[in-house]
Design a protein around this motif. Structure first.
Motif, short mmCIF file in Angstrom:
data_model
loop_
_atom_site.label_atom_id
_atom_site.label_comp_id
_atom_site.label_asym_id
_atom_site.label_seq_id
_atom_site.Cartn_x
_atom_site.Cartn_y
_atom_site.Cartn_z
N MET A 216 25.59 -8.77 -10.98
CA MET A 216 25.91 -10.20 -10.88
C MET A 216 24.75 -10.97 -10.26
O MET A 216 24.43 -12.07 -10.69
N SER A 217 24.12 -10.39 -9.23
CA SER A 217 22.96 -11.06 -8.60
C SER A 217 21.82 -11.19 -9.60
O SER A 217 21.12 -12.21 -9.63
N VAL A 219 22.18 -11.47 -12.88
CA VAL A 219 22.59 -12.52 -13.82
C VAL A 219 22.36 -13.90 -13.22
O VAL A 219 21.87 -14.81 -13.90
N ILE A 220 22.70 -14.08 -11.94
CA ILE A 220 22.50 -15.38 -11.26
C ILE A 220 21.02 -15.73 -11.23
O ILE A 220 20.64 -16.87 -11.54
N LEU A 221 20.16 -14.76 -10.89
CA LEU A 221 18.72 -15.02 -10.82
C LEU A 221 18.15 -15.33 -12.21
O LEU A 221 17.27 -16.18 -12.36
N ALA A 223 19.89 -16.72 -14.66
CA ALA A 223 20.39 -18.07 -14.97
C ALA A 223 19.56 -19.14 -14.27
O ALA A 223 19.22 -20.16 -14.87
N VAL A 224 19.21 -18.90 -13.01
CA VAL A 224 18.36 -19.84 -12.25
C VAL A 224 16.99 -19.96 -12.92
O VAL A 224 16.47 -21.08 -13.10
N THR A 227 17.31 -21.96 -16.11
CA THR A 227 17.57 -23.38 -15.81
C THR A 227 16.27 -24.09 -15.48
O THR A 227 15.98 -25.18 -15.99
#
Length: 321
Positions: A216-217, A219-221, A223-224, A227
């Motif tokens: 999950m971490s 995936v978040i990185l 996504a950031v 973006t």
């Protein structure tokens, strides 16, 4: 009353099971021979595609860039992921060789989970590479130096190793005094732990939550990173410049979707999809292991111009000889 020696032998055998039985795909046993054919074809494609990719990146100096270094890591990890499971699966399908020893089961489980965690980390590293290339193109070579790339590679490999290694020790501490039949084609941590006749709370919490939080971490990185990439791209003055910038990310985005979409579907279905049949779960889990490693080289070969040109050149020179 059993003697002390008999009790000691029972305890030792329960903590060190001789072997497990891998059922294959429950409910489809009569079709195993036929199911094995597409699995074998896809596995051969995965081996060939990833080996060609590794060969091209090794011999072509124009491909000695950070992006292609991470791509070669992804290819090697995909080879480990598919080879850890598919040969044994095919032996179950075609030779009815269902037995697997406890050490073999632990080894298979480690490489399966390690390569999945490493795949996720490599995709995160590749997202960072694309972020630097698009958002700071003038500083790209000074930020991603060979020394930095090696540090990133060692760091993500070490992280994956540290996340998965405890799973092996969490299984070796468990007594297996009930059934040793695994309703699957390969050994995975929670599936094996559920056969134990002891409390497996720590296995469930550590073996599921820690890898899940890590992915999950990642995936978040990712996504950031994307973006920030999109913000930078839409600030570019010309449409051609925007298209060129986005095209360099196309193959990476495809691979990200192919990796994470079935992974999260499988995790969520496993935890909450109680109405989904066991047969579907296992078939899907097997397809997840063979299809992305086979498709990744094709996606990069089709969408990355440098690789596409080198593949065409490689096979055209071979045919001329």
């Amino acid at each position: 009353v059993p003697s002390w020696s008999a009790m000691i032998i029972f305890n030792l055998s329960s903590y060190n099971p001789g072997h497990f039985i891998l059922v294959g795909i429950p409910g489809l046993e009569q079709f195993h021979v036929w199911i094995g054919i597409p699995f074998c074809i896809i596995y051969i494609l995965a081996i060939m595609g990833n080996c060609i990719l590794l060969y091209l990146i090794a011999v072509e100096r124009s491909l000695h860039e950070p992006m292609f270094f991470f791509l070669s890591m992804l290819a090697m990890t995909d080879l480990i992921l598919s080879t850890a499971t598919v040969p044994k699966t095919l032996s179950i399908f075609w030779l009815v060789a269902r037995e697997i020893t406890f050490p073999e089961c632990l080894t298979q489980m480690f490489f399966l989970h390690f390569s999945t965690a490493l795949d996720s980390a490599i995709l995160m590293a590749m997202a960072f590479d694309r972020y630097v290339a698009i958002c700071s193109p003038l500083r790209y070579t000074t930020i991603l130096t060979p020394k930095t790339i090696i540090k990133i590679a060692v760091g993500i490999a070490f992280r994956s190793f540290c996340i998965i290694l405890p799973d092996v020790f969490l299984l070796t501490r468990l007594p297996f005094c009930r059934t040793r039949i695994i309703s699957h084609t390969y050994c995975e941590h929670i599936g094996v732990a559920r056969l134990a006749c002891a409390d497996i709370s720590i296995n469930i919490w550590f073996g599921f939550c820690v890898p899940f939080m890590t992915v999950m971490s990642d995936v978040i990185l990712i996504a950031v990173s994307y973006t920030l990439i999109l913000c930078a791209v839409f600030r570019l003055p010309s449409r051609d410049a925007r298209q060129k910038a986005l095209s360099t990310c196309g193959s990476h985005v495809c691979v990200i979707l192919m990796f994470y979409t079935p992974l999260f579907f499988s995790i969520l279905a496993h935890r909450f999809g109680h109405n989904i049949s066991r047969t579907f779960h296992i078939m899907f889990a097997n397809l997840y292991i063979v299809i992305p490693p086979a498709l990744n080289p094709i996606v990069y070969g089709v969408k990355t111009k440098q690789i596409r040109d080198k593949v065409v050149h490689l096979f055209s020179t071979k045919s001329l000889e």
